[in-house]
Design an enzyme around this catalytic site. Structure first.
Site, PDB file in Angstrom:
ATOM      1  N   LYS A  35       0.851  -1.206   0.000  1.00 14.87           N
ATOM      2  CA  LYS A  35       0.000   0.000   0.000  1.00 14.87           C
ATOM      3  C   LYS A  35       0.883   1.251   0.000  1.00 14.87           C
ATOM      4  O   LYS A  35       2.086   1.162   0.268  1.00 14.87           O
ATOM      5  CB  LYS A  35      -0.914  -0.016   1.231  1.00 14.87           C
ATOM      6  CG  LYS A  35      -0.158   0.117   2.545  1.00 14.87           C
ATOM      7  CD  LYS A  35      -1.051  -0.102   3.759  1.00 14.87           C
ATOM      8  CE  LYS A  35      -0.223   0.028   5.032  1.00 14.87           C
ATOM      9  NZ  LYS A  35      -0.924  -0.462   6.216  1.00 14.87           N
ATOM     10  N   TYR A 266      13.226  32.971   4.148  1.00 14.03           N
ATOM     11  CA  TYR A 266      11.908  33.438   4.598  1.00 14.03           C
ATOM     12  C   TYR A 266      11.862  33.545   6.117  1.00 14.03           C
ATOM     13  O   TYR A 266      12.307  32.643   6.827  1.00 14.03           O
ATOM     14  CB  TYR A 266      10.822  32.457   4.159  1.00 14.03           C
ATOM     15  CG  TYR A 266      10.480  32.514   2.691  1.00 14.03           C
ATOM     16  CD1 TYR A 266       9.998  33.682   2.114  1.00 14.03           C
ATOM     17  CD2 TYR A 266      10.620  31.386   1.896  1.00 14.03           C
ATOM     18  CE1 TYR A 266       9.667  33.720   0.757  1.00 14.03           C
ATOM     19  CE2 TYR A 266      10.292  31.406   0.551  1.00 14.03           C
ATOM     20  CZ  TYR A 266       9.816  32.576  -0.015  1.00 14.03           C
ATOM     21  OH  TYR A 266       9.489  32.610  -1.336  1.00 14.03           O
TER      22      TYR A 266
END
Ligand SMILES: *Cc1c(COP(=O)(O)O)cnc(C)c1O
Length: 374
Positions: A35, A266
């Protein structure tokens, strides 16, 4: 041309890990969990390796993954763990996927569609033995089992449950879940006409709960080379250790020297406190290298650990290489894996990211170009 950012998956590590799991399984069937695009490692490529090595079945979350495996040519049983609802009945039957029934409501529809096609369908039933997530409670199991047994076209092939804390050694919770599972299947055995398989073990149970193997084990994480209890697992592993199959590397795109007192990136979260040499990496949260890693993670450059400094942005990360010596644009930086005699593991990154290795592998593996090395 490939991106500088490269996730590489080593088939030989997957093979090795499967054989370690198989030896731990001690002769019972191994279902390989693929999965989440095989925990970010590439579902079809990984499934091929596990099947070559002797996997008895494959496990996916949803029907489309099962369809992709069938279309790639896999003919062994494929269990769909997210369960089955009326909308997925037709595709489940058309692609001969094995549904996991969690609720009595879907049984009639499934039996009806099987009848229409003149086919028998093998099904598994999921019990909630303490996970508190999906399935039928122990006291609801008999009713559900009887309903499936009575449906003319359904064959009850398996009964399963799942542990919530199997990675924790000697946890009372796991003994309680195991006890509930055992007690309920004893009751069910009494009213079963056919031979049914029982399974409950994920990687944690496979490694740490010898009484939880039953007829099949379902490892996921360990196939990809990590221990479910993180670093503790690696440190205490006896005998053959699992080998991480995924690495993530990039190339330095610029080397810069900035004076003391320069604000970085930033938010200007870091101001240099000395003349600083920076390596700029073309990696950011768009590559699954999450912003949470800002000012926390390390990368390997010239075989040494260098700290990520300032905020990670969408496609750029800064690394402080002041103490590393001669570094040039184009040099390799390793974010996950080995360089020289240093190694950064998915558990290291998970610790910096406040999460588990599972999430790191899914993120990096699915958000970057991936190369499968045979
Ligand atoms: C994901 C999953 C597994 C595998 O778990 P790991 O901890 O990765 O080994 C086993 N069983 C079920 C039901 C799962 O959802």
């Amino acid at each position: 041309m490939l991106s500088h950012n490269k996730v590489e998956i080593r088939a030989d590590a997957l093979r090795h890990n499967f054989s370690v799991c198989r030896r731990h399984a001690g002769g019972v069937d191994v279902l390989a969990m693929v999965k989440g695009d095989a925990y970010g490692h590439g579902m079809v490529d990984c499934a091929r390796i596990f099947v070559q090595e002797g996997a008895a079945a494959l496990g996916v979350a949803e029907v489309p993954e099962g369809i992709a495996l069938r279309e790639a040519g896999f003919s062994l049983p494929i269990l769909v763990f997210a369960g089955i609802i009326p909308q997925t009945v037709a595709a489940t039957l058309d692609y001969e996927l094995t549904p996991i029934i969690t609720d009595v409501a879907v049984v009639d529809k499934l039996a009806h569609e099987a009848e229409k096609r003149g086919r028998r369908v093998k099904v598994h039933i999921k019990m909630d033995a303490g996970m508190g997530r999906q399935g039928a409670l122990p006291e609801e199991m008999i009713t559900l089992v009887q309903k499936v047994e009575e449906a003319s076209r359904l064959t009850l092939q398996g009964i399963l449950a799942h542990f919530p804390m199997a990675e924790e050694r000697n946890s009372d919770n796991s003994y309680m879940v195991l006890e509930r599972f055992n007690r309920t299947i004893e009751e069910i055995r009494g009213c079963l006409s056919t031979n049914c398989h029982y399974h409950i073990a994920n990687s944690g149970a496979l490694f740490y709960l010898p009484d939880a193997k039953f007829d099949m084990v379902r490892p996921g994480l360990s196939l990809y080379g990590c221990y479910p209890d993180g670093k503790e697992g690696v440190e205490s592993a006896e005998g053959e250790k699992l080998q991480p199959a995924m690495t993530f590397s990039t190339r330095i795109i610029q080397v810069r020297r900035l004076p003391e007192g320069s604000g970085l990136g930033y938010g200007q979260t870091t101001i240099t406190t000395r003349p600083t040499t920076l390596a700029v990496l073309p990696v950011g949260y768009a590559n699954g290298y999450l912003r949470r890693l800002s000012n926390r993670a390390q990368v390997l450059i010239r075989g040494r650990r260098a700290p990520v400094i300032g905020r990670i942005s969408m496609n750029l990360t800064l690394v402080d290489i002041t103490d590393i010596g001669e570094v040039a644009p184009g040099d390799e930086a390793v974010l996950l894996g080995r360089q020289g005699n240093q190694e950064l593991t998915a558990d290291d990154i998970a610790e910096w990211m406040d999460t588990i290795s599972y999430e790191v592998l899914c993120l990096l593996g699915k958000m970057n170009e991936r190369v499968f090395i045979r």
